[in-house]
Write a protein that holds these residues in place. Structure first.
Motif, PDB file in Angstrom:
ATOM      1  N   ILE A 183       0.853  -1.188   0.000  1.00  0.00           N
ATOM      2  CA  ILE A 183       0.000   0.000   0.000  1.00  0.00           C
ATOM      3  C   ILE A 183       0.889   1.238   0.000  1.00  0.00           C
ATOM      4  O   ILE A 183       1.609   1.495   0.958  1.00  0.00           O
ATOM      5  CB  ILE A 183      -0.910  -0.003   1.245  1.00  0.00           C
ATOM      6  N   LEU A 184       0.850   1.968  -1.102  1.00  0.00           N
ATOM      7  CA  LEU A 184       1.680   3.176  -1.209  1.00  0.00           C
ATOM      8  C   LEU A 184       0.862   4.390  -0.781  1.00  0.00           C
ATOM      9  O   LEU A 184      -0.191   4.671  -1.360  1.00  0.00           O
ATOM     10  CB  LEU A 184       2.155   3.344  -2.657  1.00  0.00           C
ATOM     11  N   VAL A 185       1.338   5.098   0.213  1.00  0.00           N
ATOM     12  CA  VAL A 185       0.649   6.312   0.659  1.00  0.00           C
ATOM     13  C   VAL A 185       1.549   7.513   0.369  1.00  0.00           C
ATOM     14  O   VAL A 185       2.678   7.586   0.849  1.00  0.00           O
ATOM     15  CB  VAL A 185       0.315   6.259   2.170  1.00  0.00           C
ATOM     16  N   LEU A 237       5.558   4.622   2.544  1.00  0.00           N
ATOM     17  CA  LEU A 237       5.286   6.052   2.706  1.00  0.00           C
ATOM     18  C   LEU A 237       6.201   6.833   1.774  1.00  0.00           C
ATOM     19  O   LEU A 237       7.427   6.757   1.894  1.00  0.00           O
ATOM     20  CB  LEU A 237       5.515   6.475   4.159  1.00  0.00           C
ATOM     21  N   LEU A 238       5.590   7.574   0.873  1.00  0.00           N
ATOM     22  CA  LEU A 238       6.383   8.306  -0.121  1.00  0.00           C
ATOM     23  C   LEU A 238       6.220   9.807   0.063  1.00  0.00           C
ATOM     24  O   LEU A 238       5.102  10.322   0.107  1.00  0.00           O
ATOM     25  CB  LEU A 238       5.920   7.914  -1.537  1.00  0.00           C
ATOM     26  N   TYR A 239       7.338  10.493   0.167  1.00  0.00           N
ATOM     27  CA  TYR A 239       7.313  11.956   0.182  1.00  0.00           C
ATOM     28  C   TYR A 239       8.064  12.453  -1.040  1.00  0.00           C
ATOM     29  O   TYR A 239       9.188  12.021  -1.302  1.00  0.00           O
ATOM     30  CB  TYR A 239       7.966  12.502   1.462  1.00  0.00           C
ATOM     31  N   VAL A 240       7.448  13.340  -1.776  1.00  0.00           N
ATOM     32  CA  VAL A 240       8.110  13.866  -2.977  1.00  0.00           C
ATOM     33  C   VAL A 240       8.521  15.321  -2.740  1.00  0.00           C
ATOM     34  O   VAL A 240       7.693  16.180  -2.440  1.00  0.00           O
ATOM     35  CB  VAL A 240       7.182  13.796  -4.214  1.00  0.00           C
ATOM     36  N   PRO A 269       5.464  15.830  -8.273  1.00  0.00           N
ATOM     37  CA  PRO A 269       4.793  14.716  -7.595  1.00  0.00           C
ATOM     38  C   PRO A 269       3.876  13.916  -8.503  1.00  0.00           C
ATOM     39  O   PRO A 269       3.712  12.708  -8.330  1.00  0.00           O
ATOM     40  CB  PRO A 269       4.009  15.403  -6.473  1.00  0.00           C
ATOM     41  N   ARG A 270       3.285  14.573  -9.477  1.00  0.00           N
ATOM     42  CA  ARG A 270       2.397  13.860 -10.394  1.00  0.00           C
ATOM     43  C   ARG A 270       3.123  12.722 -11.090  1.00  0.00           C
ATOM     44  O   ARG A 270       2.653  11.596 -11.155  1.00  0.00           O
ATOM     45  CB  ARG A 270       1.834  14.829 -11.450  1.00  0.00           C
ATOM     46  N   ASP A 271       4.319  13.049 -11.613  1.00  0.00           N
ATOM     47  CA  ASP A 271       5.083  12.021 -12.319  1.00  0.00           C
ATOM     48  C   ASP A 271       5.719  11.032 -11.360  1.00  0.00           C
ATOM     49  O   ASP A 271       5.691   9.825 -11.584  1.00  0.00           O
ATOM     50  CB  ASP A 271       6.194  12.677 -13.162  1.00  0.00           C
ATOM     51  N   VAL A 272       6.287  11.594 -10.280  1.00  0.00           N
ATOM     52  CA  VAL A 272       7.042  10.734  -9.363  1.00  0.00           C
ATOM     53  C   VAL A 272       6.131   9.691  -8.714  1.00  0.00           C
ATOM     54  O   VAL A 272       6.480   8.514  -8.623  1.00  0.00           O
ATOM     55  CB  VAL A 272       7.758  11.576  -8.287  1.00  0.00           C
ATOM     56  N   ILE A 273       4.953  10.123  -8.283  1.00  0.00           N
ATOM     57  CA  ILE A 273       4.042   9.176  -7.630  1.00  0.00           C
ATOM     58  C   ILE A 273       3.671   8.051  -8.595  1.00  0.00           C
ATOM     59  O   ILE A 273       3.712   6.877  -8.247  1.00  0.00           O
ATOM     60  CB  ILE A 273       2.786   9.897  -7.083  1.00  0.00           C
ATOM     61  N   CYS A 274       3.337   8.432  -9.828  1.00  0.00           N
ATOM     62  CA  CYS A 274       2.982   7.411 -10.826  1.00  0.00           C
ATOM     63  C   CYS A 274       4.148   6.453 -11.075  1.00  0.00           C
ATOM     64  O   CYS A 274       3.960   5.234 -11.158  1.00  0.00           O
ATOM     65  CB  CYS A 274       2.555   8.065 -12.140  1.00  0.00           C
ATOM     66  N   GLN A 275       5.353   7.013 -11.173  1.00  0.00           N
ATOM     67  CA  GLN A 275       6.531   6.165 -11.402  1.00  0.00           C
ATOM     68  C   GLN A 275       6.761   5.209 -10.230  1.00  0.00           C
ATOM     69  O   GLN A 275       7.071   4.032 -10.414  1.00  0.00           O
ATOM     70  CB  GLN A 275       7.786   7.028 -11.584  1.00  0.00           C
ATOM     71  N   MET A 276       6.594   5.747  -9.016  1.00  0.00           N
ATOM     72  CA  MET A 276       6.894   4.932  -7.835  1.00  0.00           C
ATOM     73  C   MET A 276       5.849   3.832  -7.629  1.00  0.00           C
ATOM     74  O   MET A 276       6.181   2.769  -7.116  1.00  0.00           O
ATOM     75  CB  MET A 276       7.019   5.818  -6.591  1.00  0.00           C
ATOM     76  N   MET A 285      -3.921   8.652  -1.298  1.00  0.00           N
ATOM     77  CA  MET A 285      -3.450  10.036  -1.225  1.00  0.00           C
ATOM     78  C   MET A 285      -4.586  10.983  -0.869  1.00  0.00           C
ATOM     79  O   MET A 285      -5.757  10.654  -1.032  1.00  0.00           O
ATOM     80  CB  MET A 285      -2.803  10.443  -2.549  1.00  0.00           C
ATOM     81  N   GLY A 286      -4.213  12.157  -0.377  1.00  0.00           N
ATOM     82  CA  GLY A 286      -5.197  13.202  -0.155  1.00  0.00           C
ATOM     83  C   GLY A 286      -5.621  13.774  -1.495  1.00  0.00           C
ATOM     84  O   GLY A 286      -4.975  13.547  -2.515  1.00  0.00           O
ATOM     85  N   SER A 287      -6.698  14.523  -1.499  1.00  0.00           N
ATOM     86  CA  SER A 287      -7.175  15.033  -2.789  1.00  0.00           C
ATOM     87  C   SER A 287      -6.571  16.387  -3.140  1.00  0.00           C
ATOM     88  O   SER A 287      -6.503  16.762  -4.292  1.00  0.00           O
ATOM     89  CB  SER A 287      -8.691  15.158  -2.778  1.00  0.00           C
ATOM     90  N   HIS A 288      -6.152  17.122  -2.125  1.00  0.00           N
ATOM     91  CA  HIS A 288      -5.747  18.489  -2.409  1.00  0.00           C
ATOM     92  C   HIS A 288      -4.277  18.654  -2.697  1.00  0.00           C
ATOM     93  O   HIS A 288      -3.885  18.994  -3.760  1.00  0.00           O
ATOM     94  CB  HIS A 288      -6.166  19.405  -1.265  1.00  0.00           C
ATOM     95  N   GLY A 289      -3.464  18.372  -1.704  1.00  0.00           N
ATOM     96  CA  GLY A 289      -2.016  18.549  -1.826  1.00  0.00           C
ATOM     97  C   GLY A 289      -1.636  19.424  -3.020  1.00  0.00           C
ATOM     98  O   GLY A 289      -2.511  19.953  -3.687  1.00  0.00           O
TER      99      GLY A 289
END
Lengths: 162, 162
Positions: free
Chosen positions: A9-11, A41-44, A103-110, A121-125
């Motif tokens: 589970i990637l958050v 847990l991923l932080y970009v 983050p858009r690209d990085v999250i998808c890649q990860m 993920m949250g909706s706003h960030g």
């Protein structure tokens, strides 16, 4: 009870309250204690150049300022992941990861790289950099990742959140 | 295990395979057997006028044809909900609901009206009418509902699905 699985589970977490709420919701509703679930847990961190977009001036900062910002950015990353890890104290397998980029690209890649079974993920960030990118990170990810995406909104957003 | 709760899980189903996959994923990963969870299965019938958009001609059908289509639409609704209910055979509390209208609006309204704690849906839909509406239903709902939204993609979409 739902059957026990080995899910990854990637958050995606950031410094906003909403992503912590998303993590809490996930822990309460999706992740299973004492299971073989792994919480990633991923932080970009935003790429350095996007800092210049903060005030819309396009001004390029001196190396001193960028170094300070880089340090600050790392501190924020550490702090966010520390806070997130504390929330996961009932989960045995927790991994943290810091990446740089949009983050858009990085999250998808990860999602793909880490073999996530579900993205939360949250909706706003996306926290500090939410004004630096056009369009919603969660929208982009929901459209582009192949696994299920859980988008969690904080029920009562604090004033000023959009 | 995640703590047992009385959650109201709204699953938007349509005639596409993806929404059934979304339901299955939800049953495997989110809904709890033998719990007080209630599964709300929602099917949204397109408003009659949108049928004319199917072939892009804007042609308005005669009353015979619209009546036939209306019957067909009801049959599809019944069939989809029957299929969906069968998947939920391990869940005690299952409710079904058929509504009319633009699924983007109807789903958002029903989330609120039925007091859903989480909305589950496929990413592509919306079945028969997916070409009749601009933009993605799931995107719209993710942006507009207040509760968490779980968007599930079918791993290997069948040819022709977009």
């Amino acid at each position: 009870m739902a059957e026990e699985q080995q899910r990854r589970i990637l958050v995606a977490v950031d410094e906003g309250e909403e992503s912590m709420y998303a993590l809490s919701w996930c822990l309460k509703n999706l992740a299973f204690q004492n299971s073989k679930d792994t919480l990633l847990l991923l932080y970009v961190k935003p790429p350095r150049v996007t800092y210049s977009a903060f005030d819309g001036t396009g001004y390029l900062f001196s190396s001193d300022i960028t170094a300070t910002m880089e340090r600050y950015s790392q501190q924020v990353a550490d702090c966010v992941l520390e806070k997130a890890k504390k929330l996961c104290n009932n989960i045995e397998n927790v991994e943290t990861r810091v990446e740089n980029g949009d983050p858009r690209d990085v999250i998808c890649q990860m999602v793909q790289k880490l073999g996530a079974d579900v993205l939360v993920m949250g909706s706003h960030g996306y926290g500090l950099i939410k004004r630096a990118f056009l369009g919603s990170v969660s929208n982009h990810c929901a459209q582009n990742v192949k696994c299920p995406v859980l988008i969690v909104k904080k029920p009562k957003p604090t004033t000023g959140e959009t």
